[in-house]
Each structure stands twice: as C-alpha cells, then as structure tokens.
Design a protein around this motif. Structure first.
Motif, mmCIF file in Angstrom:
data_model
loop_
_atom_site.group_PDB
_atom_site.id
_atom_site.type_symbol
_atom_site.label_atom_id
_atom_site.label_comp_id
_atom_site.label_asym_id
_atom_site.label_seq_id
_atom_site.Cartn_x
_atom_site.Cartn_y
_atom_site.Cartn_z
ATOM 1 N N SER A 35 -11.194 -9.797 -119.058
ATOM 2 C CA SER A 35 -10.004 -10.561 -118.671
ATOM 3 C C SER A 35 -9.971 -11.914 -119.373
ATOM 4 O O SER A 35 -10.983 -12.604 -119.447
ATOM 5 N N GLU A 63 -2.659 -2.721 -117.552
ATOM 6 C CA GLU A 63 -2.466 -3.396 -116.266
ATOM 7 C C GLU A 63 -1.259 -2.857 -115.508
ATOM 8 O O GLU A 63 -1.187 -2.974 -114.289
ATOM 9 N N TRP A 69 -5.772 -4.444 -107.165
ATOM 10 C CA TRP A 69 -6.924 -5.235 -107.588
ATOM 11 C C TRP A 69 -8.234 -4.459 -107.593
ATOM 12 O O TRP A 69 -9.197 -4.885 -108.243
ATOM 13 N N LEU A 72 -9.208 -0.717 -111.249
ATOM 14 C CA LEU A 72 -9.416 -0.704 -112.697
ATOM 15 C C LEU A 72 -9.780 0.689 -113.203
ATOM 16 O O LEU A 72 -9.098 1.242 -114.077
ATOM 17 N N ARG A 166 -10.261 -13.458 -106.746
ATOM 18 C CA ARG A 166 -10.545 -12.066 -107.098
ATOM 19 C C ARG A 166 -11.315 -11.935 -108.412
ATOM 20 O O ARG A 166 -11.642 -10.823 -108.819
ATOM 21 N N TRP A 170 -13.117 -8.460 -109.842
ATOM 22 C CA TRP A 170 -12.556 -7.811 -111.039
ATOM 23 C C TRP A 170 -13.615 -7.721 -112.136
ATOM 24 O O TRP A 170 -13.750 -6.693 -112.796
ATOM 25 N N GLN A 173 -15.841 -4.827 -111.656
ATOM 26 C CA GLN A 173 -15.230 -3.563 -112.092
ATOM 27 C C GLN A 173 -15.312 -3.410 -113.615
ATOM 28 O O GLN A 173 -15.570 -2.319 -114.127
#
Length: 194
Positions: A35, A63, A69, A72, A166, A170, A173
């Motif tokens: 990200s 996305e 959330w 993924l 988050r 994330w 993941q």
C-alpha cells in the motif's frame, strides 16, 4: 536494478511480452507492491501511454474487487478466477465490485465492457497482482518498492487518513500473500518509488 525511467522500462516489458505472447487472450501486466507504493499512478501512466500508441488496453484495479478491509486474498482470488482465467481463453470475465462507501457488495464489473472486444493488453494493478492466484495469468510483473514510512504517508494522505487504524491489519494481509508467493523476488522489474 536501478531504473532511470520507470514508465519506459515498463512499456519495454509490455512490448517484449506482446512479442512472445501466443494465447487467445490479452497480454496481462501486473503492477504490484505494498500500500502506498505508487501502483495506481504507474498503472495510469502505462495505460495512457499504451492508449496513445493505439493499443486497446483495459485497466483493472484490484481494490475494486476486495470485499472490504479484510478481503485482500478473497478479492485477488475473485479477480484471478472470474476475470483473468476467462480472459486467458479470450473470453470476457466478471467480478463483483465492492461499494466502499456503503461497505457492501457493489455492481458486477465486466472486462471487457459489454460491446467491446477483448483488449490487447490488460493492466492489473493493486496489492496482490503478483500473488499466487494471479501469477499463472501474468505475462509480466512489476513490483513497486518504497520504505514503509513513505508508503504509509502516501496512503493516508491519499485517503484522507480514513484508514489509519486499519494500516497494521492490511499490512498483515499483504504479508500473508507474500509469504505464499514473494512477488517482489519474482518480478520482472522492481521500481523504487521512494
């Protein structure tokens, strides 16, 4: 590898992939990275440059298909099975999008759009583009690399700090996908963006 002009390097990868591609479907370029690494920006530039050169290209942002959330891996698998697998046979693919504002399933996304032919090139961008689920369908993979503090700043600024709480979940993941298949190590090109 040091890349002086990332766009030119990626366009070179696409040219090489198109020259050796012999399947009925499009050439598929994956643009992956953690990200905030700059995937969307590079994908937009690549898509615009290909279109300016007369190439029929579709841009698919992963996305759009992550189901929230915590989704993924599920989103990546849905794109691989619902879109990339059919496209590899020269057939249209479909995936359910996610309405991030309402946090519920959104409309179906068809690639190519109804009434359009299968494109010559599909650019798949997002976390997981080089994952084990997508890898069998890729003709070339680019990994974008930036330090975590740079990525975090970019991502939170881009999204108005709406998901700062988050970030760690994330990132976990992302780590889980990379533990199964190290997309960075297997990329055709690694571009440092920060």
């Amino acid at each position: 590898m040091s890349v002086h002009d990332p766009l030119e390097a990626v366009l070179g990868l696409v040219t090489t992939a198109r020259a050796r591609h012999d399947g009925p479907g499009p050439v598929v370029l994956g643009i992956d990275g953690r990200s905030g690494s700059g995937k969307s920006d590079l994908a937009g530039s690549v898509t615009a440059a290909l279109r300016a050169d007369g190439t029929d290209v579709a841009l698919l942002a992963l996305e759009d298909a992550y189901p929230g959330w915590d989704g993924l891996a599920a989103g990546v698998a849905a794109v691989a099975h619902g879109v990339l697998a059919p496209l590899s046979r020269g057939e249209p693919g479909t995936v359910r999008t996610h309405d991030w504002e309402a946090d519920r399933p959104g409309a179906a996304l068809r690639v190519p759009a109804v009434g359009r032919p299968v494109p010559q090139v599909v650019v798949v961008e997002g976390c997981g583009a080089g994952s084990a689920a997508c890898a069998p369908y890729l003709d070339a993979l680019v990994w974008l690399e930036a330090p975590e503090e740079v990525r975090r700043h970019r991502a939170l600024e881009r999204d108005d700090h709406t998901w700062s709480e988050r970030w760690a979940a994330w990132a976990a993941q992302e780590e889980a996908l990379l533990a199964v298949r190290d997309a960075r190590a297997l990329a055709d090109l690694v571009v440092r963006t920060g």
